[in-house]
Design a protein around this motif. Sequence first.
Motif, mmCIF file in Angstrom:
data_model
loop_
_atom_site.group_PDB
_atom_site.id
_atom_site.type_symbol
_atom_site.label_atom_id
_atom_site.label_comp_id
_atom_site.label_asym_id
_atom_site.label_seq_id
_atom_site.Cartn_x
_atom_site.Cartn_y
_atom_site.Cartn_z
ATOM 1 N N MET A 146 7.868 5.347 -49.337
ATOM 2 C CA MET A 146 6.889 6.432 -49.351
ATOM 3 C C MET A 146 5.755 6.136 -50.332
ATOM 4 O O MET A 146 4.593 6.443 -50.055
ATOM 5 N N GLU A 147 6.068 5.521 -51.451
ATOM 6 C CA GLU A 147 5.027 5.196 -52.430
ATOM 7 C C GLU A 147 4.076 4.131 -51.885
ATOM 8 O O GLU A 147 2.862 4.189 -52.106
ATOM 9 N N HIS A 148 4.626 3.154 -51.163
ATOM 10 C CA HIS A 148 3.767 2.159 -50.517
ATOM 11 C C HIS A 148 2.810 2.849 -49.539
ATOM 12 O O HIS A 148 1.613 2.534 -49.489
ATOM 13 N N MET A 149 3.345 3.796 -48.773
ATOM 14 C CA MET A 149 2.518 4.500 -47.789
ATOM 15 C C MET A 149 1.484 5.375 -48.494
ATOM 16 O O MET A 149 0.320 5.429 -48.067
ATOM 17 N N ARG A 150 1.887 6.051 -49.543
ATOM 18 C CA ARG A 150 0.956 6.910 -50.289
ATOM 19 C C ARG A 150 -0.201 6.086 -50.850
ATOM 20 O O ARG A 150 -1.373 6.466 -50.730
ATOM 21 N N ASN A 151 0.100 4.955 -51.446
ATOM 22 C CA ASN A 151 -0.950 4.104 -52.002
ATOM 23 C C ASN A 151 -1.838 3.520 -50.906
ATOM 24 O O ASN A 151 -3.041 3.335 -51.104
ATOM 25 N N CYS A 198 -5.133 12.374 -49.050
ATOM 26 C CA CYS A 198 -3.688 12.111 -49.061
ATOM 27 C C CYS A 198 -2.947 13.420 -49.283
ATOM 28 O O CYS A 198 -3.006 14.016 -50.365
ATOM 29 N N ALA A 199 -2.269 13.888 -48.256
ATOM 30 C CA ALA A 199 -1.556 15.158 -48.324
ATOM 31 C C ALA A 199 -0.150 14.964 -48.886
ATOM 32 O O ALA A 199 0.327 13.830 -49.051
ATOM 33 N N GLY A 238 -7.971 14.588 -40.439
ATOM 34 C CA GLY A 238 -8.540 13.736 -41.479
ATOM 35 C C GLY A 238 -7.733 13.680 -42.752
ATOM 36 O O GLY A 238 -8.201 13.135 -43.750
ATOM 37 N N THR A 239 -6.524 14.245 -42.732
ATOM 38 C CA THR A 239 -5.617 14.112 -43.872
ATOM 39 C C THR A 239 -4.356 13.387 -43.406
ATOM 40 O O THR A 239 -4.017 13.412 -42.219
ATOM 41 N N TYR A 240 -3.653 12.782 -44.367
ATOM 42 C CA TYR A 240 -2.553 11.898 -44.003
ATOM 43 C C TYR A 240 -1.395 12.079 -44.991
ATOM 44 O O TYR A 240 -1.613 12.137 -46.195
#
Length: 371
Positions: A291-296, A307-308, A160-162
């Motif tokens: 990575m920032e696109h993915m984090r957001n 969000c890990a 459940g974390t990404y």
Amino acid sequence: MKEILVNLQSRLDEIFTHLHEHAEVSWQEYQTTNFIAKLLKEAGMKPQLFEDMTGLYVDIGKGTPKVGFRTDIDALWQEVDGVFKANHSCGHDGHMTMAIGTALVLKEMEANLAGAVRILFQPAEEKAAGARAFVEKGVIDDLDYLFGVHVRPLKELQDGTYAPALYHGAARLFTGSIIGEEAHGARPELGINAIEVGAAIVDGLQKIWTDPNVSASVKMTQFNAGGTSTNIIPGKATFSIDSRAQTNEVMDAITAGIKRVIASVEVMYGAKVDLQVDANIVAALVNDEAMEHMRNAIIDVVGESACALPVVTPGGEDFHFYTYDRPNLKATMLGLGCGVTPGLHHPDMTFNRERLLTGVKIITKAISRAL
């Protein structure tokens, strides 16, 4: 997008079950390729196949695709319950399922997409050869962004974390042969003992020093010499070396060290040692913007608490050849925390399949942001 996703979970379950039960090894993913192509055609898409290899890709939206998503489609060959078979113990069945789900969602959103997207279904990841085959085909030449995904074991990510990035390490696998001189066990001075040459190589490998701040290892993993007679000094042997490093620079330093060891042992014993690279996987080259696109995207879908941090892992992934060969490509991989247990590559590996739908949501958001 909510309406599109309502009935997708059951569809993903069906797709995953089929892919899991019809696993195929590298470069032999014929049924897998045809199944995916048929499914995409039925959804109104136009998949592109290759005449000389497995795998495919599909474009969604208008214009030249600038954002891509890649999945791997091959399986491992391993013993499962006493029988050797193709087995998706690395999660590629889940990766394909998420890629297909993403394609289905994007197709429904096509009229509102800000640009075109390319979904890549890549063969032969386990052979560390499929990514470079796609590069040579020109499949990524027009892309600015490329995203990927990999399920993660519990020791790296809780269920459940990404994670917005996976920093895989580099791996370089060598095989070699030693040619010495056979002799009678009573007259060792007349021979060149291949076992002693191998032992010297092992000793030399332990003296290769690299940056202590970067995780790395090099070790002999196979050695075969001699026959059934114990009174013959063997003149021939074969061996394998496994080397790992968290960065490409340290891997290059290890490789140079291995070559020095081999050269010095040849001189010391008067033996001939042939060495070749059997597999080569480069370390991750993650782009901060991707990575920032993915984090957001992760935060948009599941919230900041899920969000890990980016995951640093010693495992390898041929996804990173895309950025290694095309440095201007902005890429990152989503780490999917889905409770992988007992672990990746275990014949009985399993994970929480409910996370696949979450993966589709995050990947679709990341693609939309990049567009």
